[in-house]
Design a protein around this motif. Structure first.
Motif, short mmCIF file in Angstrom:
data_model
loop_
_atom_site.label_atom_id
_atom_site.label_comp_id
_atom_site.label_asym_id
_atom_site.label_seq_id
_atom_site.Cartn_x
_atom_site.Cartn_y
_atom_site.Cartn_z
N ASP A 159 0.88 -1.01 -0.13
CA ASP A 159 -0.04 0.05 0.05
C ASP A 159 0.85 1.21 0.09
O ASP A 159 1.82 1.42 0.86
CB ASP A 159 -0.99 -0.25 1.16
N GLY A 161 0.34 4.04 1.23
CA GLY A 161 0.17 4.73 2.22
C GLY A 161 1.27 4.20 3.37
O GLY A 161 1.26 4.95 4.57
N ARG A 163 4.29 3.95 3.11
CA ARG A 163 5.48 4.56 2.89
C ARG A 163 5.81 5.78 3.75
O ARG A 163 4.98 6.65 4.00
CB ARG A 163 5.75 5.13 1.34
N ARG A 165 6.29 5.68 7.03
CA ARG A 165 5.63 5.24 8.53
C ARG A 165 6.57 4.61 9.35
O ARG A 165 6.24 4.26 10.55
CB ARG A 165 4.22 4.59 8.41
N GLU A 200 -1.96 2.10 14.01
CA GLU A 200 -1.90 2.87 12.47
C GLU A 200 -3.09 2.88 11.42
O GLU A 200 -3.41 3.57 10.82
CB GLU A 200 -0.72 2.61 11.87
N GLY A 201 -3.46 1.57 11.58
CA GLY A 201 -4.73 1.35 10.45
C GLY A 201 -5.17 0.02 10.77
O GLY A 201 -4.91 -0.92 11.55
N TRP A 210 -6.03 3.70 6.81
CA TRP A 210 -4.98 4.49 7.76
C TRP A 210 -5.70 5.64 8.89
O TRP A 210 -6.68 5.92 8.31
CB TRP A 210 -3.98 5.05 6.99
N GLY A 213 -1.59 10.39 9.50
CA GLY A 213 -0.17 10.36 8.86
C GLY A 213 1.05 9.91 9.68
O GLY A 213 0.53 9.55 10.81
#
Length: 352
Positions: A159, A161, A163, A165, A200-201, A210, A213
């Protein structure tokens, strides 16, 4: 799913992915996720290839590569395994062109899963998504979570998203940051939680939802080039007379992590010895309480957080003792001095 296997060097050779497809490498270390029942209990038998082949998942947009790095229970993993794993992921992150990856999944045992994930989070200095996963029940258990956790970890790693984290942990359809995740039950499927911050998600119907951020900067510790330092964890509790600390002082360690009670408090009998040790090596102050940080300026008696910090102990915020130990070992092995260690702790203290 089109599973591409290159045991020698995943991501360096093999078929190029079709246009628009994501590419994920699975690195297997062993653990319950690779185990089935033997004569005396669960034993590791499944490498990356078998784990992926038995999934039976057909991803429309993801190609998967696999490599076996070890086949051990996670309690047997050591600092060398962690450093080698970080080096291997670093090589994969630098691979460019049509063979470049969109994410990496690490499969391993859950006993030290949060330790390895946090260690990788400290050592890796790139934004390639890295997701660590495992299983609480063996592959042949009626209610095994091995396949679901691996499948979801691949989805998370692929995913966009993920990247930026940091290293993530995927378990029980939930995604956690390595710095905040804790194993809070010995065998239930919902064992992994983030007590202070939450997940986080979530993974829902094969997609990641998610919760905002990234929470903080990467720590980026230097690669460990020297011998592994001795850094024990000192627990404290009711009636503690300092006997364990006396034993440590007879052969001083390279650093110490104190697992205090409450908001960062220790019995009076430990105060002078801790203050003395803190003048020569880093001594990190943590709390055994699962949620919430060590305070800094609320209590004022001898052995309180205010007193101990004033005497030279280093504040770890909400970072638990076992993760503070990982940070301190890797920081010292990488040649960092006290001030740099304190800075790294401050980076993590309010986001753990």
């Amino acid at each position: 799913m089109r599973a591409l296997f290159d045991p020698a060097s995943p991501g360096a050779t093999g078929a190029s992915p079709a246009s628009g497809r994501r590419r994920v490498a699975v690195l297997a270390l062993g653990g319950t996720i690779a185990m089935t029942s033997g004569g005396d209990g669960l034993v590791p038998v499944a490498g990356a290839r078998r784990q992926l082949e038995e999934l039976g998942v057909a991803w429309d947009e993801i190609d998967v590569l696999g490599q076996d790095l070890a086949q051990v229970p996670s309690a047997h993993l050591g600092w060398g395994h962690l450093r080698d794993l970080a080096d291997r992921i670093g090589v994969l992150a630098r691979t460019g062109g049509p063979e470049s990856l969109d994410g990496v999944v690490v499969t391993q045992g859950t006993d030290l899963l949060e330790d390895v994930a946090f260690g990788l989070d400290l050592l890796l200095d790139h934004d390639l998504p890295v997701v660590v996963t495992g299983a609480l029940r063996g592959r042949d258990a009626v209610s095994s979570d091995a396949g679901a956790n691996l499948a979801n970890a691949v989805v998370v790693a692929a995913d966009p998203g993920a990247r930026g984290r940091g290293v993530l942990v995927a378990a029980n359809e939930t995604v956690h940051a390595a710095r905040s995740v804790r194993k809070t039950h010995t065998h239930r499927l919902e064992a992994f939680t983030s007590p202070s911050w939450g997940p986080e998600g979530l993974v829902v119907e094969g997609r990641v939802i998610w919760r905002g951020g990234p929470r903080g900067p990467r720590v980026g510790l230097p690669r460990a080039e020297r011998g592994w330092p001795r850094v024990p964890v000192l627990p404290t509790g009711l009636g503690d007379d300092g006997m364990l600390l006396d034993g440590l002082l007879a052969s001083p360690p390279d650093g110490l992590v104190v697992e205090a009670v409450g908001a960062g408090h220790v019995p009076h009998a430990l105060v002078d010895a801790l203050a003395s040790l803190a003048q020569s090596v880093p001594v990190v102050l943590c709390t055994r309480v699962p949620s919430g940080p060590v305070l800094r300026a609320t209590y004022g008696y001898a052995g309180s957080e205010t007193d101990l910090l004033r005497r030279g102990l280093l504040w770890a915020g909400a970072l638990p003792a076992h993760k503070a130990r990982i940070l301190l070992v890797l920081a010292l092995a990488g040649g960092l001095e006290r001030g740099a260690v304190e800075h790294r702790l401050s980076q993590l203290a309010v986001t753990a």
